[in-house]
Design an enzyme around this catalytic site. Structure first.
Site, PDB file in Angstrom:
ATOM      1  N   HIS A 184      75.143 -20.419  63.547  1.00 35.03           N
ATOM      2  CA  HIS A 184      74.567 -20.319  62.286  1.00 35.03           C
ATOM      3  C   HIS A 184      74.935 -19.130  61.608  1.00 35.03           C
ATOM      4  O   HIS A 184      75.415 -19.049  60.368  1.00 35.03           O
ATOM      5  CB  HIS A 184      72.945 -20.190  62.377  1.00 35.03           C
ATOM      6  N   GLU A 185      74.980 -17.814  62.154  1.00 27.27           N
ATOM      7  CA  GLU A 185      75.394 -16.426  61.543  1.00 27.27           C
ATOM      8  C   GLU A 185      76.915 -16.708  61.181  1.00 27.27           C
ATOM      9  O   GLU A 185      77.511 -16.200  60.193  1.00 27.27           O
ATOM     10  CB  GLU A 185      75.133 -15.329  62.360  1.00 27.27           C
ATOM     11  N   HIS A 217      77.465 -18.191  57.881  1.00 28.16           N
ATOM     12  CA  HIS A 217      77.265 -17.293  56.882  1.00 28.16           C
ATOM     13  C   HIS A 217      78.527 -16.517  56.543  1.00 28.16           C
ATOM     14  O   HIS A 217      79.060 -16.280  55.731  1.00 28.16           O
ATOM     15  CB  HIS A 217      76.014 -16.436  56.969  1.00 28.16           C
TER      16      HIS A 217
END
Length: 159
Positions: free
Chosen positions: A67-68, A71
């Site tokens: 997820h990170e 980003h």
């Protein structure tokens, strides 16, 4: 798992799933409480909440890292890296990353219970339901300007 092991894991996931290197720092941040991890826009570093590894295991940790990294890579490419952006949502799907992390066990979240306060006018008996408490010495009934009285507080548990 140590900092160095986390760094290697993030670098490996980045190359395997995204085909791009992770050139910044991945670290555990013990101050994180309500989130599994965060991507820092200014430094491009990634911080991870170690409690998720300890309590939910490595599989959950890998999901947070994916997820990170979504980003991270989207931000560096100048694309939409925020949760609401379509590019972000589609990259999450492509790499199999969760949109939100699992709630830690034993942690009460905002949506786990809902408090409802019931007030009643002493003059016309009109009832009011509120989530936040009302200062009954300051506010009056909107219908007849009578005095308000707190009747009861109900806590609803969500399942």
């Amino acid at each position: 798992m140590e900092q160095r092991e986390l760094q290697l894991l993030v670098e490996n996931i980045s190359v395997e799933l995204f085909g791009k290197p992770f050139k910044h720092i991945a670290s555990f941040n013990p101050r994180l409480r309500s989130t599994g991890g965060r991507y820092l826009l200014g430094t491009h570093n990634i911080e991870i909440n170690k409690k998720y590894l300890d309590e939910l295991g490595e599989e959950e940790l890998i999901g947070i890292i994916k997820h990170e990294l979504c980003h991270y890579h989207l931000h560096l490419e100048g694309k939409g890296y925020q949760h609401r952006d379509q590019e972000f949502k589609s990259l999450l799907k492509k790499v199999g990353a969760p949109r939100f992390c699992t709630q830690l066990p034993g942690k009460k979240g905002r949506s786990s219970s809902k408090k409802i306060l019931l007030y009643q006018c002493t003059k016309c008996q009109l009832s009011y339901q509120r989530r936040k408490s009302i200062d009954t010495s300051r506010y009056v009934c909107g219908k007849c300007k009578g005095k308000l009285m707190k009747v009861k507080e109900v806590i609803l548990e969500k399942q």
